[in-house]
Scaffold this active site. Structure first.
Site, PDB file in Angstrom:
ATOM      1  N   ARG A 130       3.861  19.794 -74.881  1.00 29.98           N
ATOM      2  CA  ARG A 130       5.340  19.805 -74.852  1.00 29.98           C
ATOM      3  C   ARG A 130       5.976  19.582 -76.214  1.00 29.98           C
ATOM      4  NH1 ARG A 130       4.439  16.572 -70.054  1.00 29.98           N
ATOM      5  NH2 ARG A 130       4.331  18.003 -68.294  1.00 29.98           N
ATOM      6  N   LYS A 152      13.458  29.968 -84.694  1.00 29.90           N
ATOM      7  CA  LYS A 152      13.189  30.956 -83.639  1.00 29.90           C
ATOM      8  C   LYS A 152      11.694  31.219 -83.614  1.00 29.90           C
ATOM      9  CE  LYS A 152      17.400  33.672 -83.161  1.00 29.90           C
ATOM     10  NZ  LYS A 152      18.004  35.005 -83.354  1.00 29.90           N
ATOM     11  N   GLU A 194      15.638  42.071 -95.211  1.00 29.95           N
ATOM     12  CA  GLU A 194      16.309  40.847 -94.716  1.00 29.95           C
ATOM     13  C   GLU A 194      17.127  40.182 -95.823  1.00 29.95           C
ATOM     14  OE1 GLU A 194      16.347  40.304 -91.525  1.00 29.95           O
ATOM     15  OE2 GLU A 194      14.383  40.599 -90.597  1.00 29.95           O
ATOM     16  N   LYS A 236      21.258  31.433 -94.557  1.00 29.34           N
ATOM     17  CA  LYS A 236      20.711  31.243 -93.212  1.00 29.34           C
ATOM     18  C   LYS A 236      20.901  29.804 -92.744  1.00 29.34           C
ATOM     19  CE  LYS A 236      17.247  32.288 -89.896  1.00 29.34           C
ATOM     20  NZ  LYS A 236      16.112  33.053 -89.458  1.00 29.34           N
ATOM     21  N   GLU A 246      22.123  30.092 -81.124  1.00 27.01           N
ATOM     22  CA  GLU A 246      22.755  31.416 -81.013  1.00 27.01           C
ATOM     23  C   GLU A 246      23.718  31.525 -79.826  1.00 27.01           C
ATOM     24  OE1 GLU A 246      20.302  34.687 -82.444  1.00 27.01           O
ATOM     25  OE2 GLU A 246      21.316  36.006 -81.022  1.00 27.01           O
ATOM     26  N   ASN A 254      21.369  39.034 -86.832  1.00 29.21           N
ATOM     27  CA  ASN A 254      20.652  40.172 -86.246  1.00 29.21           C
ATOM     28  C   ASN A 254      21.257  41.505 -86.641  1.00 29.21           C
ATOM     29  OD1 ASN A 254      18.617  38.805 -84.769  1.00 29.21           O
ATOM     30  ND2 ASN A 254      20.200  38.121 -83.354  1.00 29.21           N
ATOM     31  N   HIS A 257      19.328  44.710 -86.222  1.00 30.08           N
ATOM     32  CA  HIS A 257      18.165  44.427 -85.389  1.00 30.08           C
ATOM     33  C   HIS A 257      18.211  45.108 -84.024  1.00 30.08           C
ATOM     34  CE1 HIS A 257      17.469  41.549 -88.547  1.00 30.08           C
ATOM     35  NE2 HIS A 257      16.386  41.051 -87.964  1.00 30.08           N
ATOM     36  N   HIS A 261      14.906  46.810 -83.487  1.00 30.73           N
ATOM     37  CA  HIS A 261      13.940  46.419 -82.451  1.00 30.73           C
ATOM     38  C   HIS A 261      13.594  47.609 -81.553  1.00 30.73           C
ATOM     39  CE1 HIS A 261      14.849  41.796 -82.673  1.00 30.73           C
ATOM     40  NE2 HIS A 261      14.113  42.221 -83.661  1.00 30.73           N
ATOM     41  N   HIS A 274       8.553  45.447 -89.398  1.00 29.82           N
ATOM     42  CA  HIS A 274       9.816  44.904 -88.909  1.00 29.82           C
ATOM     43  C   HIS A 274      10.935  45.133 -89.932  1.00 29.82           C
ATOM     44  CE1 HIS A 274      12.635  42.193 -86.959  1.00 29.82           C
ATOM     45  NE2 HIS A 274      12.763  41.523 -88.095  1.00 29.82           N
TER      46      HIS A 274
HETATM   47  P1  NAD Z   1       3.545  39.846 -91.082  1.00 25.46           P
HETATM   48  O1  NAD Z   1       3.524  38.455 -90.653  1.00 25.46           O
HETATM   49  O2  NAD Z   1       2.863  40.852 -90.236  1.00 25.46           O
HETATM   50  O3  NAD Z   1       2.970  39.927 -92.573  1.00 25.46           O
HETATM   51  C1  NAD Z   1       2.917  41.176 -93.203  1.00 25.46           C
HETATM   52  C2  NAD Z   1       1.508  41.493 -93.713  1.00 25.46           C
HETATM   53  O4  NAD Z   1       1.287  40.812 -94.943  1.00 25.46           O
HETATM   54  C3  NAD Z   1       0.375  41.072 -92.806  1.00 25.46           C
HETATM   55  O5  NAD Z   1      -0.643  42.014 -92.857  1.00 25.46           O
HETATM   56  C4  NAD Z   1      -0.084  39.766 -93.427  1.00 25.46           C
HETATM   57  O6  NAD Z   1      -1.402  39.432 -93.118  1.00 25.46           O
HETATM   58  C5  NAD Z   1       0.081  40.060 -94.885  1.00 25.46           C
HETATM   59  N1  NAD Z   1       0.277  38.933 -95.775  1.00 25.46           N
HETATM   60  C6  NAD Z   1       0.997  37.821 -95.537  1.00 25.46           C
HETATM   61  N2  NAD Z   1       1.100  37.098 -96.654  1.00 25.46           N
HETATM   62  C7  NAD Z   1       0.409  37.744 -97.611  1.00 25.46           C
HETATM   63  C8  NAD Z   1       0.177  37.501 -98.978  1.00 25.46           C
HETATM   64  N3  NAD Z   1       0.732  36.473 -99.617  1.00 25.46           N
HETATM   65  N4  NAD Z   1      -0.605  38.367 -99.665  1.00 25.46           N
HETATM   66  C9  NAD Z   1      -1.120  39.465 -99.045  1.00 25.46           C
HETATM   67  N5  NAD Z   1      -0.897  39.768 -97.757  1.00 25.46           N
HETATM   68  C10 NAD Z   1      -0.133  38.917 -97.055  1.00 25.46           C
HETATM   69  O7  NAD Z   1       5.058  40.375 -91.251  1.00 25.46           O
HETATM   70  P2  NAD Z   1       6.382  39.690 -91.807  1.00 25.46           P
HETATM   71  O8  NAD Z   1       7.169  40.794 -92.352  1.00 25.46           O
HETATM   72  O9  NAD Z   1       6.104  38.516 -92.637  1.00 25.46           O
HETATM   73  O10 NAD Z   1       7.072  39.136 -90.480  1.00 25.46           O
HETATM   74  C11 NAD Z   1       7.514  40.015 -89.465  1.00 25.46           C
HETATM   75  C12 NAD Z   1       7.617  39.217 -88.189  1.00 25.46           C
HETATM   76  O11 NAD Z   1       8.596  38.197 -88.344  1.00 25.46           O
HETATM   77  C13 NAD Z   1       8.056  40.054 -87.010  1.00 25.46           C
HETATM   78  O12 NAD Z   1       7.245  39.768 -85.906  1.00 25.46           O
HETATM   79  C14 NAD Z   1       9.477  39.603 -86.751  1.00 25.46           C
HETATM   80  O13 NAD Z   1       9.854  39.717 -85.412  1.00 25.46           O
HETATM   81  C15 NAD Z   1       9.431  38.177 -87.200  1.00 25.46           C
HETATM   82  N6  NAD Z   1      10.733  37.635 -87.600  1.00 25.46           N
HETATM   83  C16 NAD Z   1      11.110  36.451 -87.084  1.00 25.46           C
HETATM   84  C17 NAD Z   1      12.303  35.873 -87.459  1.00 25.46           C
HETATM   85  C18 NAD Z   1      12.676  34.507 -86.952  1.00 25.46           C
HETATM   86  O14 NAD Z   1      13.810  34.086 -87.178  1.00 25.46           O
HETATM   87  N7  NAD Z   1      11.769  33.792 -86.329  1.00 25.46           N
HETATM   88  C19 NAD Z   1      13.137  36.529 -88.374  1.00 25.46           C
HETATM   89  C20 NAD Z   1      12.713  37.760 -88.890  1.00 25.46           C
HETATM   90  C21 NAD Z   1      11.504  38.304 -88.503  1.00 25.46           C
HETATM   91  N1  GLY Z   2      16.464  36.307 -87.756  1.00 24.40           N
HETATM   92  C1  GLY Z   2      17.576  36.010 -86.930  1.00 24.40           C
HETATM   93  C2  GLY Z   2      17.760  34.573 -86.668  1.00 24.40           C
HETATM   94  O1  GLY Z   2      17.011  33.756 -87.124  1.00 24.40           O
HETATM   95  O2  GLY Z   2      18.664  34.210 -85.956  1.00 24.40           O
END
Ligand code: NAD
Ligand code: GLY
Length: 374
Positions: A130, A152, A194, A236, A246, A254, A257, A261, A274
């Protein structure tokens, strides 16, 4: 000859103010090269570093050394890499590691990687016993400017992006800019989507700065990166501080987005990154804003040009207009089947609103590869 310990590089700190859930975002180059014990790490005997098969060989040992003084036992789990693995099966690997290592409810989970690792680790932290403490150590530009901040957490469902998750804040975010040196160029561009987002929704002076510095950002100039990460986190933090869960204003984060999405889910997760989907989605959302009479065509052209210069796609895939609409109805902002879009009502300011389907279809017609077919 004894060598003097390397001094901790003076990091920039951005605070996110959420009452008892407030925390710091540390931003600097080389943060993982020295002990993180000055960063107020949550105390515990056990820690679990969650990472993936790509990031582990690059940075897991560094992180383990940096947090070594804080924990007696540091376990690790390596997840398969990729958006396509952001699901229940992979999430369960984190729970397996926690239980197999006898981790208790004080165990700190460290998310070392991009947004996929961060979102899944956060969801695991929210639900294991939890809720256990959680630290984000983002290693992609996208994760440093967005996903590691704000709490998130989620996994995908085959029918929709990030549909299963929880709001759960980390206790600390450590953005080591040096980790960005190993990031593939395509991922730098994805992160820039972003970064660019914060301009139209909140700060056109920042947008001007990104336009003037896009070359330095693509070249990973340290000074440019630090400003981009810091300003993005400040914006942010400000928005999340006003609306953590939110209920209102946070939805502006978003921008792009709803369309984005749909592209990700429609093509199959992982086909477009993404950030690529968000980049193209911003062009579509800006075009919709213009068709709603909110902004000038020149603004849309300016945003489109910057998205393109960042190395991102500006035209959507030909999924079919009806398919786009169906996918967008699964968006979390949709209400009673009505799709909601983040639109720009003046440059530097965004609102959420619905739009008639025929107007949305006209935007899709003009912004997607043809044939879009019904
Ligand atoms: P990702 O986590 O897939 O990373 C991108 C790629 O880079 C992967 O292959 C990873 O292994 C590699 N990588 C990571 N760090 C590295 C480094 N330093 N050197 C070499 N390779 C490296 O993608 P992302 O773009 O980081 O994140 C996208 C995800 O984030 C999506 O699932 C999206 O929905 C989510 N997201 C969440 C929020 C939130 O508020 N929680 C906001 C935006 C996006
Ligand atoms: N990436 C959108 C949020 O964090 O609300």
């Amino acid at each position: 000859m004894s060598t003097a310990p390397t001094p901790l590089p003076e990091p920039h700190q951005v605070s996110i103010n959420l009452g008892e859930r407030s925390y710091a975002i540390q931003i600097g180059a080389g943060l993982l090269d020295v002990a993180l014990d000055r960063c107020n790490l949550p105390p515990s005997s056990d820690a679990l570093v969650v990472t993936n098969t790509t990031v582990a060989p690059l940075y897991a040992q560094k992180l383990i050394q940096a947090i070594g003084k804080n924990h007696e036992r540091i376990h690790t789990v390596q997840l398969p890499d990729g958006e396509v693995h952001k699901n229940w099966e992979t999430l369960n690997l984190i729970f397996d590691a926690l239980l197999q290592n006898g981790c208790d409810r004080k165990t700190v989970i460290y998310a070392l990687g991009g947004g996929v690792v961060g979102d899944m680790s956060g969801f695991a932290a929210a639900s294991y016993m939890r809720g256990v403490p959680f630290v984000q150590v983002p290693t992609t530009l996208l994760a440093q400017v967005d996903s590691s901040v704000g709490g998130k957490t989620a996994i995908n469902h085959p029918l929709g992006k990030n549909m299963i998750g929880a709001f759960y804040q980390p206790q600390l975010v450590v953005c080591d800019l040096s980790t960005l040196s190993t990031l593939p160029a395509r991922e730098v561009s994805a992160g820039l989507a972003e970064v660019i987002k914060y301009g139209p929704i909140a700060d056109m002076a920042f947008f001007d700065w990104i336009e003037a510095n896009i070359g330095r950002l693509l070249a990973r100039d340290p000074g440019a990166l630090v400003h981009a990460v810091k300003r993005s986190c400040e914006i942010k933090a400000e928005v999340v501080g006003q609306d953590e869960r939110e209920g209102g204003v946070r939805a502006i984060l978003n921008f792009g987005h709803t369309f984005g999405h749909a592209i990700e889910a429609g093509l199959g997760f992982g086909q477009w990154l993404h950030g690529e989907a968000v980049g193209c989605g911003m062009v579509m959302a800006a075009t919709l804003s213009q068709r709603l009479g909110l902004v000038e065509e020149a603004f849309v052209a300016r945003l489109t040009r910057l998205v393109e210069r960042a190395g991102l796609p500006i035209r959507g895939p030909a999924l079919g207009a009806q398919r786009y609409l169906d996918l967008m109805r699964v968006d979390k902002k949709a209400e009673a089947g009505e799709i909601k879009f983040v639109v720009i009502d003046r440059p530097g300011h965004a609102v959420v609103r619905g739009a008639p389907d025929d107007l949305v279809v006209s935007v899709l017609d003009d912004c997607c590869d043809q044939p879009l077919s019904n």
